[in-house]
Design a protein around this motif. Structure first.
Motif, PDB file in Angstrom:
ATOM      1  N   ARG A  79      -7.647  -0.442  -4.295  1.00 22.63           N
ATOM      2  CA  ARG A  79      -7.336   0.977  -4.106  1.00 22.63           C
ATOM      3  C   ARG A  79      -6.545   1.217  -2.822  1.00 22.63           C
ATOM      4  NH1 ARG A  79     -13.003   2.208  -5.956  1.00 22.63           N
ATOM      5  NH2 ARG A  79     -12.811   2.811  -8.151  1.00 22.63           N
ATOM      6  N   LYS A  80      -6.583   0.251  -1.919  1.00 16.75           N
ATOM      7  CA  LYS A  80      -5.828   0.374  -0.666  1.00 16.75           C
ATOM      8  C   LYS A  80      -4.395  -0.141  -0.799  1.00 16.75           C
ATOM      9  CE  LYS A  80      -9.971  -0.131   2.220  1.00 16.75           C
ATOM     10  NZ  LYS A  80     -10.632  -0.911   3.305  1.00 16.75           N
ATOM     11  N   ILE A  81      -4.052  -0.635  -2.002  1.00 18.86           N
ATOM     12  CA  ILE A  81      -2.734  -1.221  -2.235  1.00 18.86           C
ATOM     13  C   ILE A  81      -2.074  -0.518  -3.415  1.00 18.86           C
ATOM     14  CG2 ILE A  81      -1.452  -3.326  -2.726  1.00 18.86           C
ATOM     15  CD1 ILE A  81      -3.825  -4.923  -1.663  1.00 18.86           C
ATOM     16  N   GLY A  82      -0.890   0.037  -3.198  1.00 15.28           N
ATOM     17  CA  GLY A  82      -0.093   0.587  -4.283  1.00 15.28           C
ATOM     18  C   GLY A  82       0.964  -0.424  -4.693  1.00 15.28           C
ATOM     19  N   THR A  83       1.212  -0.546  -6.007  1.00 11.83           N
ATOM     20  CA  THR A  83       2.157  -1.552  -6.496  1.00 11.83           C
ATOM     21  C   THR A  83       3.304  -0.899  -7.266  1.00 11.83           C
ATOM     22  OG1 THR A  83       0.718  -1.911  -8.416  1.00 11.83           O
ATOM     23  CG2 THR A  83       0.510  -3.455  -6.578  1.00 11.83           C
ATOM     24  N   VAL A  84       4.496  -1.436  -7.043  1.00 15.34           N
ATOM     25  CA  VAL A  84       5.703  -0.982  -7.735  1.00 15.34           C
ATOM     26  C   VAL A  84       6.368  -2.216  -8.315  1.00 15.34           C
ATOM     27  CG1 VAL A  84       7.893   0.234  -7.530  1.00 15.34           C
ATOM     28  CG2 VAL A  84       5.978   0.875  -6.044  1.00 15.34           C
ATOM     29  N   PHE A  85       6.709  -2.156  -9.617  1.00 19.24           N
ATOM     30  CA  PHE A  85       7.267  -3.324 -10.296  1.00 19.24           C
ATOM     31  C   PHE A  85       8.693  -3.062 -10.754  1.00 19.24           C
ATOM     32  CE2 PHE A  85       2.672  -3.274 -11.035  1.00 19.24           C
ATOM     33  CZ  PHE A  85       2.307  -4.523 -10.548  1.00 19.24           C
ATOM     34  N   GLN A  86       9.396  -4.137 -11.072  1.00 20.17           N
ATOM     35  CA  GLN A  86      10.782  -4.028 -11.525  1.00 20.17           C
ATOM     36  C   GLN A  86      10.891  -3.234 -12.823  1.00 20.17           C
ATOM     37  OE1 GLN A  86      12.859  -7.776 -11.522  1.00 20.17           O
ATOM     38  NE2 GLN A  86      14.439  -7.084 -12.928  1.00 20.17           N
ATOM     39  N   ASP A  87       9.896  -3.364 -13.707  1.00 18.22           N
ATOM     40  CA  ASP A  87       9.993  -2.759 -15.041  1.00 18.22           C
ATOM     41  C   ASP A  87       9.222  -1.444 -15.166  1.00 18.22           C
ATOM     42  OD1 ASP A  87       7.524  -3.929 -14.818  1.00 18.22           O
ATOM     43  OD2 ASP A  87       7.607  -5.034 -16.699  1.00 18.22           O
TER      44      ASP A  87
END
Length: 226
Positions: A79-87
């Motif tokens: 919950r302390k990490i936000g993730t953004v992906f290529q797709d």
């Protein structure tokens, strides 16, 4: 703080995906991680996200050894990490608002917080007018900005962006990078992987270059050098 202490990772007894990596990422830093395919970038990110554990060495998030965390503690860490992906990975049957609200609902947020926070993050990524649109109605750059809004709506300490501009045109790439810089300026740690030389050279931020599982360079204000 994220700290890799002499971390090595083997897959199926083969060559090391990470080889004796020691790395510190301080709170509030913007760090770009570059390297050819197979250099170890993805494995490094998986360690931060606790999707993989070291074969040797230790990965710390704050003061916690990630490998020793139980299921509940891992959920708290993630919950302390936000993730953004290529797709992008947006839900196609949900509107922009609903995609972001869903991330808050999954984290247990109250309805009043969702109503207050979703418009705020949409404003931050300059998409307030697209609140009721579906992903199919957006450009690639707009979809990626929605994905960034979803990643930051729960106010994470760290945003991990894995090749977020890989499918974007130059103008959309510029817009996404500017938003990541804005998020970093607000105090969030940003960890970016990219093959885009122009992005790296325009940032003027720390660059960690990986080669065959090892850190080949670590420049405080670097450029894309491979």
């Amino acid at each position: 703080m994220i700290y890799f202490d002499k971390v090595t990772k083997f897959y199926n007894g083969g060559a090391a995906a990470l080889d004796d990596v020691t790395l510190t990422i301080e709170p509030g830093e913007f760090v770009s991680i570059v390297g050819h395919s197979g250099a170890g970038k993805s494995t490094l990110l998986k360690m931060i996200l606790a999707e993989e554990v070291p074969s040797e060495g230790t990965v710390f998030f704050e003061s916690n050894n990630i490998a020793n965390l139980g299921k509940l503690e891992l959920n708290e860490l993630r919950r302390k990490i936000g993730t953004v992906f290529q797709d992008f990975r947006l839900l196609p049957t949900k509107t922009v608002y609903e995609n972001i609200a869903f991330a808050m609902e999954a984290a247990g947020a109250h309805e009043e917080d969702i109503i207050a926070d979703v418009p705020h993050v949409l404003d931050l990524v300059d998409l307030s007018e697209k609140m009721d649109s579906f992903p199919r109605e957006l450009s690639g750059g707009e979809q990626q900005r929605v994905a960034i809004a979803r990643a930051i709506v729960n106010q994470p300490d760290v945003v991990v962006a894995d090749e977020p501009t890989g499918n974007l045109d130059p103008i959309s790439t510029y817009e996404v990078v500017q938003i990541l810089k804005k998020i970093n300026d607000l105090g969030t740690t940003v960890i970016l992987t990219t093959h885009n030389k122009g992005v790296i050279d325009s940032l003027g931020k720390r660059v960690v270059t990986m080669d065959e599982g090892r850190i080949a360079r670590d420049d405080a204000s670097g450029r894309y050098v491979l």
